[in-house]
Design a protein around this motif. Structure first.
Motif, PDB file in Angstrom:
ATOM      1  N   THR A  82       0.827  -1.212   0.000  1.00 39.39           N
ATOM      2  CA  THR A  82       0.000   0.000   0.000  1.00 39.39           C
ATOM      3  C   THR A  82       0.859   1.259   0.000  1.00 39.39           C
ATOM      4  OG1 THR A  82      -1.716  -1.191   1.221  1.00 39.39           O
ATOM      5  CG2 THR A  82      -1.884   1.198   1.180  1.00 39.39           C
ATOM      6  N   LEU A  83       1.887   1.275   0.832  1.00 39.78           N
ATOM      7  CA  LEU A  83       2.743   2.459   0.922  1.00 39.78           C
ATOM      8  C   LEU A  83       3.558   2.654  -0.352  1.00 39.78           C
ATOM      9  CD1 LEU A  83       3.803   2.115   4.646  1.00 39.78           C
ATOM     10  CD2 LEU A  83       2.282   3.858   3.661  1.00 39.78           C
ATOM     11  N   LYS A  84       3.943   1.586  -1.022  1.00 37.73           N
ATOM     12  CA  LYS A  84       4.624   1.721  -2.314  1.00 37.73           C
ATOM     13  C   LYS A  84       3.752   2.487  -3.306  1.00 37.73           C
ATOM     14  CE  LYS A  84       7.722  -2.289  -2.634  1.00 37.73           C
ATOM     15  NZ  LYS A  84       7.915  -3.613  -3.289  1.00 37.73           N
ATOM     16  N   ARG A  85       2.467   2.177  -3.320  1.00 39.76           N
ATOM     17  CA  ARG A  85       1.566   2.847  -4.258  1.00 39.76           C
ATOM     18  C   ARG A  85       1.473   4.339  -3.959  1.00 39.76           C
ATOM     19  NH1 ARG A  85      -1.815  -1.535  -3.138  1.00 39.76           N
ATOM     20  NH2 ARG A  85      -3.313  -0.173  -2.082  1.00 39.76           N
ATOM     21  N   HIS A  86       1.429   4.688  -2.696  1.00 36.73           N
ATOM     22  CA  HIS A  86       1.287   6.097  -2.338  1.00 36.73           C
ATOM     23  C   HIS A  86       2.594   6.877  -2.479  1.00 36.73           C
ATOM     24  CE1 HIS A  86      -2.867   6.332  -0.894  1.00 36.73           C
ATOM     25  NE2 HIS A  86      -2.709   5.090  -0.458  1.00 36.73           N
ATOM     26  N   LEU A  87       3.712   6.208  -2.251  1.00 34.50           N
ATOM     27  CA  LEU A  87       4.994   6.905  -2.249  1.00 34.50           C
ATOM     28  C   LEU A  87       5.732   6.823  -3.585  1.00 34.50           C
ATOM     29  CD1 LEU A  87       6.306   5.813   1.259  1.00 34.50           C
ATOM     30  CD2 LEU A  87       5.581   8.112   0.605  1.00 34.50           C
ATOM     31  N   GLY A  88       5.451   5.781  -4.353  1.00 33.54           N
ATOM     32  CA  GLY A  88       6.148   5.621  -5.619  1.00 33.54           C
ATOM     33  C   GLY A  88       7.622   5.304  -5.472  1.00 33.54           C
ATOM     34  N   CYS A  89       7.984   4.656  -4.371  1.00 31.14           N
ATOM     35  CA  CYS A  89       9.392   4.293  -4.164  1.00 31.14           C
ATOM     36  C   CYS A  89       9.460   2.938  -3.479  1.00 31.14           C
ATOM     37  CB  CYS A  89      10.114   5.357  -3.337  1.00 31.14           C
ATOM     38  SG  CYS A  89       9.562   5.471  -1.620  1.00 31.14           S
ATOM     39  N   ASP A  90      10.668   2.414  -3.362  1.00 29.52           N
ATOM     40  CA  ASP A  90      10.863   1.119  -2.731  1.00 29.52           C
ATOM     41  C   ASP A  90      10.592   1.213  -1.230  1.00 29.52           C
ATOM     42  OD1 ASP A  90      11.533  -1.603  -2.772  1.00 29.52           O
ATOM     43  OD2 ASP A  90      13.607  -1.186  -2.219  1.00 29.52           O
ATOM     44  N   VAL A  91       9.832   0.275  -0.721  1.00 32.49           N
ATOM     45  CA  VAL A  91       9.508   0.200   0.707  1.00 32.49           C
ATOM     46  C   VAL A  91       9.862  -1.212   1.175  1.00 32.49           C
ATOM     47  CG1 VAL A  91       7.706   0.447   2.456  1.00 32.49           C
ATOM     48  CG2 VAL A  91       7.625   1.854   0.385  1.00 32.49           C
TER      49      VAL A  91
END
Length: 243
Positions: A82-91
């Motif tokens: 989910t956080l990858k989608r919002h941040l657009g970076c590697d998590v």
């Protein structure tokens, strides 16, 4: 299914105290916690109204007690995706279940389980996610927020809704015969999951090792520079983030 507080001592504590009245999926969140906890004795720093502080009740009866670390893996993967989608970076997931971007901690997860009749009947998943706070004043070594990473404010309610749905969906789609795939995906998402890195024992001894695997029990298996396998429970070893 959702209760909000402007302020409470701990969303985990509130849910634990009201667990008899709550069912699978119940969510409680707060703008500020006066006694928010991280793992062990750690406190979670959060500026009022800037971050997400929430607890979610699950009834993870599909997961055997001996494999309860699967629940941590499922929650962590839901957060990462989910956080990858919002941040657009590697998590990434720092073992066992901190959420990292680069070498900085974005989110902490604390899971409390309730066992009945030899089975995991309920679990309280407590999450602290740094969203819009930009300055951190505690002695936590490496905090970061979503705003720090991207440079803009985020809609906290949208993020909360997405995370809530993702965690519930990940559990709903889980079946015991998919445990191996979950474990593989968790390993693939791990922070520092290839190459030698520095670790430290409680007595201060440091050594170089690579992550070999995470066992179904949640134990971390490291292969050190002498090619020896060494197995650790939580708090028996720590990552050295910076030399």
């Amino acid at each position: 299914m959702h209760k909000h507080f402007d302020e409470t001592d701990s969303t985990n504590r509130w849910l634990r105290d009201h667990i008899a009245d709550c069912t699978h999926g119940f969510l409680v969140d707060a703008d500020f916690q006066t006694a928010g906890k991280g793992q062990a004795t750690n406190k979670w720093e959060s500026e009022r109204g800037q971050n997400l502080l929430f607890s979610l009740l699950l009834e993870p009866t599909k997961i055997a007690l001996r494999e309860q670390f699967l629940l941590s893996e499922l929650v962590s993967l839901a957060m990462v995706d989910t956080l990858k989608r919002h941040l657009g970076c590697d998590v990434r997931i720092k073992w066992p279940n901190d959420i990292y971007v680069g070498d900085s901690k974005l989110c902490g997860i604390l899971i409390e389980t309730i066992v009945q009749g030899g089975a995991m009947a309920k679990a309280i998943v407590g999450i602290g996610l740094n969203v819009n706070q930009t300055v951190f004043t505690s002695d936590a070594p490496n905090p970061v927020s979503m705003k720090n990473i991207v440079g803009k404010n985020f809609d906290k309610e949208l993020i909360l809704s997405d995370l809530h749905n993702a965690i519930l969906n990940y559990y709903a789609n889980f079946a015991p015969d998919t445990a191996a795939q979950v474990q593989q995906r968790y390993f693939a998402a791990l922070y520092r999951n290839d190459g030698l890195h520095t670790y430290q024992l409680p007595d201060g001894t440091r050594f170089a090792a690579a992550i070999e695997q995470v066992e179904p029990t949640g134990h971390l298996v490291l292969r050190d520079a002498d090619n020896r396998l060494r197995t650790f429970a939580f708090k028996e070893v720590q990552f050295v983030i910076s030399e």
